[in-house]
Design an enzyme around this catalytic site. Structure first.
Site, short mmCIF file in Angstrom:
data_model
loop_
_atom_site.label_atom_id
_atom_site.label_comp_id
_atom_site.label_asym_id
_atom_site.label_seq_id
_atom_site.Cartn_x
_atom_site.Cartn_y
_atom_site.Cartn_z
N TYR A 49 47.69 63.04 41.77
CA TYR A 49 46.53 63.43 42.57
C TYR A 49 45.22 63.01 41.89
O TYR A 49 44.20 63.66 42.08
CB TYR A 49 46.55 64.95 42.80
N ASN A 112 52.36 71.84 54.03
CA ASN A 112 52.66 70.92 55.13
C ASN A 112 54.01 70.22 54.94
O ASN A 112 54.21 69.11 55.39
CB ASN A 112 51.53 69.92 55.33
#
Length: 139
Positions: A49, A112
């Protein structure tokens, strides 16, 4: 044949949706060519990330992604990067249509269900980050 990288995220693992999600990938004609279970380290998450690691919300991402082991997979198929993204639906599960993986199982932007590479270039980089070459098999 293209390859892509997916992570069955902690919410997917906790809610026991792995089998249903994998079944959708297989029904779409994709082959599993690499698979492992691991707890993601802060160092690996920071690398993965890196594009948001300096943002104020990054600690929340790191805490979420490291809360339990995840399943990481290398999938193979025709035009697989785009097709997996279509099966998943938008990153924000609240905007994902029913019938997509995120629309059926996700709840928001972070919870998600599955991370998936967003381009062929990122798929190569992510596969190299999470798998050694000998852990991905040719079919």
């Amino acid at each position: 044949m293209q390859k892509t990288f997916v992570i069955f995220k902690p919410d997917c693992m906790a809610q026991r949706h792995v089998g249903q999600v994998l079944a959708r990938f297989e029904a779409a004609g994709f082959d599993v060519v690499g698979c492992k279970l691991a707890r993601l380290t802060p160092e690996l998450l920071r690398e993965h990330y890196a594009h948001v690691a300096d943002k104020p919300f990054y600690p929340e991402i790191e805490a979420f992604m490291s809360q339990r082991p995840v399943i990481m997979m290398a999938l193979q198929g025709e035009d697989i990067v785009a097709k997996v993204r279509d099966l998943l639906g938008p990153t924000d599960s609240r905007k994902a249509a029913k019938g997509t993986i995120r629309g059926d199982f996700g709840t928001d932007m972070m919870t998600n269900v599955v991370h998936a590479s967003d381009s062929v270039e990122n798929a190569r980089a992510e596969l190299a980050r999470f798998f050694r070459p000998e852990e991905i098999f040719a079919l």
